[in-house]
Scaffold this active site. Structure first.
Site, PDB file in Angstrom:
ATOM      1  N   THR A 143      47.113  -4.518  42.120  1.00  0.00           N
ATOM      2  CA  THR A 143      45.839  -5.165  42.437  1.00  0.00           C
ATOM      3  C   THR A 143      45.556  -6.300  41.456  1.00  0.00           C
ATOM      4  O   THR A 143      44.860  -7.255  41.788  1.00  0.00           O
ATOM      5  CB  THR A 143      44.692  -4.136  42.398  1.00  0.00           C
ATOM      6  OG1 THR A 143      45.013  -3.061  43.286  1.00  0.00           O
ATOM      7  CG2 THR A 143      43.375  -4.746  42.831  1.00  0.00           C
ATOM      8  N   TYR A 177      53.933   6.063  39.513  1.00  0.00           N
ATOM      9  CA  TYR A 177      53.281   5.378  40.631  1.00  0.00           C
ATOM     10  C   TYR A 177      54.249   5.325  41.803  1.00  0.00           C
ATOM     11  O   TYR A 177      55.242   4.606  41.767  1.00  0.00           O
ATOM     12  CB  TYR A 177      52.850   3.980  40.198  1.00  0.00           C
ATOM     13  CG  TYR A 177      52.133   3.144  41.233  1.00  0.00           C
ATOM     14  CD1 TYR A 177      51.601   3.696  42.400  1.00  0.00           C
ATOM     15  CD2 TYR A 177      51.971   1.776  41.034  1.00  0.00           C
ATOM     16  CE1 TYR A 177      50.939   2.919  43.331  1.00  0.00           C
ATOM     17  CE2 TYR A 177      51.301   0.985  41.953  1.00  0.00           C
ATOM     18  CZ  TYR A 177      50.795   1.553  43.103  1.00  0.00           C
ATOM     19  OH  TYR A 177      50.136   0.767  44.026  1.00  0.00           O
ATOM     20  N   LYS A 217      50.197   8.524  40.418  1.00  0.00           N
ATOM     21  CA  LYS A 217      49.402   7.857  41.452  1.00  0.00           C
ATOM     22  C   LYS A 217      50.237   7.925  42.718  1.00  0.00           C
ATOM     23  O   LYS A 217      51.292   7.297  42.833  1.00  0.00           O
ATOM     24  CB  LYS A 217      49.111   6.408  41.061  1.00  0.00           C
ATOM     25  CG  LYS A 217      48.363   5.619  42.136  1.00  0.00           C
ATOM     26  CD  LYS A 217      48.192   4.153  41.740  1.00  0.00           C
ATOM     27  CE  LYS A 217      47.518   3.363  42.857  1.00  0.00           C
ATOM     28  NZ  LYS A 217      47.406   1.912  42.526  1.00  0.00           N
TER      29      LYS A 217
END
Length: 295
Positions: free
Chosen positions: A47, A136, A164
């Protein structure tokens, strides 16, 4: 036991009109996130447009955000790479800055087998033993899925403390929960799956929407933990339109539009990401208006 909290914001990287990093807005935004529900922030993740940031820009951002939150929240450095040595070098530098953790993405493009994935994360953990690591898994971006059995092996390494999980597969999340110890944290990588994942043993969310509705996400998770399932469900349903709108095109394009509409001068995205269509912008305006975030 290491805890990063319930709501972790995957923070955007603000840019000036000329495309340079706007560190002043990054500092203000980080402080705002902490005051509106974020227990931790991931700096220079997807992001944050990490693929188009230089390492120098990333290290500066780590320090700016660390100063901005001043111990009120955890700072997690996005220092993953598809080159193991590069990830080690970046993570060692993050360790020296005194950050609270690192997010390590599954190596992208080169598609290692499961044993290669295990050895990649093992090498980073061994080279950086003092920094807690969050794995992740996002196969839609990396081209490779970190399987539950591999996660279970990695969870045996002391400083690999969580994951995540953004595969979008609740069965996989359930398998990770079944195979790992209770102190190993699982975070949703999709805002729309935060509540369902809580039901199968996750700890919270690494969120995009928390830039805009962090307080509500905290309320939803706390309501679920308190057994107020209907309250949590009502919040989830109310925010679902926003969750979907923020991913109508590639993240973080819609999020930056939304933040700019709310008065945050975060600028545009760097190429190869680009500005959204008028239709996407109008859809975001409608959702934000429905939630009374903008007039």
């Amino acid at each position: 036991m290491v805890s990063f909290g319930r709501v972790i914001t995957a923070m955007v990287t603000p840019f000036h009109e000329d495309g340079s990093v706007n560190y002043a807005v990054a500092e203000k935004l980080a402080a705002h996130l902490v005051s509106t529900g974020s227990d931790a922030v991931v700096v220079c993740g997807t992001t944050g447009e990490s693929p188009t940031l230089t390492w120098d820009e990333e290290y500066e951002l780590f320090q700016v955000v660390q100063k901005a939150v001043s111990g009120k929240a955890k700072v997690i450095a996005g220092t993953g790479s598809n080159c193991t040595q590069e990830a080690i070098d970046a993570t060692q530098k993050a360790t020296k800055l005194g950050l609270d953790g690192t997010l390590q993405v599954v190596p992208y493009y080169n598609k290692p087998p499961q044993e290669g994935l295990y050895r990649h994360f093992q090498a980073i953990a061994q080279a950086c033993p003092d920094l807690p690591i969050m794995l992740y898994n996002i196969p839609g971006r990396t081209g490779q899925n970190l399987l539950p059995e591999t996660v279970a092996r990695l969870a045996e390494i002391e400083n690999i403390v969580g994951i995540k999980e953004a595969s979008g597969n609740l069965d996989q999340v359930s398998q990770v929960r079944r195979l790992t110890p209770s102190e190993f944290s699982i975070y949703s990588g999709d805002d729309s799956l935060t509540l369902p994942m809580l039901a199968v043993g996750s700890s919270g969310v690494v969120s995009v929407a928390s830039h805009l509705v962090g307080t509500q996400l905290q309320q939803m998770i706390q309501a679920f933990e308190a057994g107020q399932i209907q309250v949590a469900t009502d919040i989830h349903i109310r925010l679902l339109g926003l969750f979907k709108a923020l991913f109508v095109t590639t993240n973080p394009i819609p999020l930056k539009v939304a933040l700019n509409l709310l008065g945050w001068n975060v600028g545009s995205t760097r190429l190869p990401l680009c500005d959204p269509t008028v239709e996407v912008t109008n859809a975001l305006k409608d959702v934000l208006s429905q939630l009374n975030l903008v007039k």
